[in-house]
Design a protein around this motif. Structure first.
Motif, mmCIF file in Angstrom:
data_model
loop_
_atom_site.group_PDB
_atom_site.id
_atom_site.type_symbol
_atom_site.label_atom_id
_atom_site.label_comp_id
_atom_site.label_asym_id
_atom_site.label_seq_id
_atom_site.Cartn_x
_atom_site.Cartn_y
_atom_site.Cartn_z
ATOM 1 N N THR A 31 0.828 -1.202 0.000
ATOM 2 C CA THR A 31 0.000 0.000 0.000
ATOM 3 C C THR A 31 0.866 1.258 0.000
ATOM 4 O OG1 THR A 31 -1.740 -1.172 1.180
ATOM 5 C CG2 THR A 31 -1.824 1.226 1.245
ATOM 6 N N LYS A 34 2.218 1.853 -3.442
ATOM 7 C CA LYS A 34 1.152 2.345 -4.329
ATOM 8 C C LYS A 34 0.909 3.829 -4.112
ATOM 9 C CE LYS A 34 -1.402 -1.995 -4.634
ATOM 10 N NZ LYS A 34 -2.688 -2.656 -4.412
ATOM 11 N N VAL A 35 0.841 4.240 -2.853
ATOM 12 C CA VAL A 35 0.593 5.650 -2.534
ATOM 13 C C VAL A 35 1.718 6.521 -3.075
ATOM 14 C CG1 VAL A 35 0.418 7.325 -0.640
ATOM 15 C CG2 VAL A 35 -0.846 5.169 -0.526
ATOM 16 N N LEU A 39 1.290 9.415 -5.940
ATOM 17 C CA LEU A 39 1.667 10.801 -5.661
ATOM 18 C C LEU A 39 2.698 11.312 -6.664
ATOM 19 C CD1 LEU A 39 1.826 10.821 -1.761
ATOM 20 C CD2 LEU A 39 0.096 11.887 -3.235
#
Length: 64
Positions: A31, A34-35, A39
């Motif tokens: 996760t 992915k973030v 961004l």
């Protein structure tokens, strides 16, 4: 003509960024990764897309 070409190029980059974000969300990356990738693509659309193509998560998530 230059303005029309710039607008078309912007739309193409936007479409590719959306595609990349969808692929990132469906990837098997953590996760946090992915973030970070999302961004990078949001804040640096063209450079982020190129970096994702070269170094981004490529394995699809396995749903069992």
């Amino acid at each position: 003509m230059g303005l029309e070409f710039g607008g078309l190029l912007g739309l193409i980059i936007l479409a590719l960024d959306i595609y990349a974000i969808v692929k990132i969300i469906g990837s098997g990356a953590s996760t946090g990764a992915k973030v970070i990738w999302i961004l990078v693509i949001l804040f640096l659309p063209l450079i982020g897309l190129i970096l994702w193509l070269l170094f981004g998560p490529s394995k699809p998530a396995i749903h069992t």
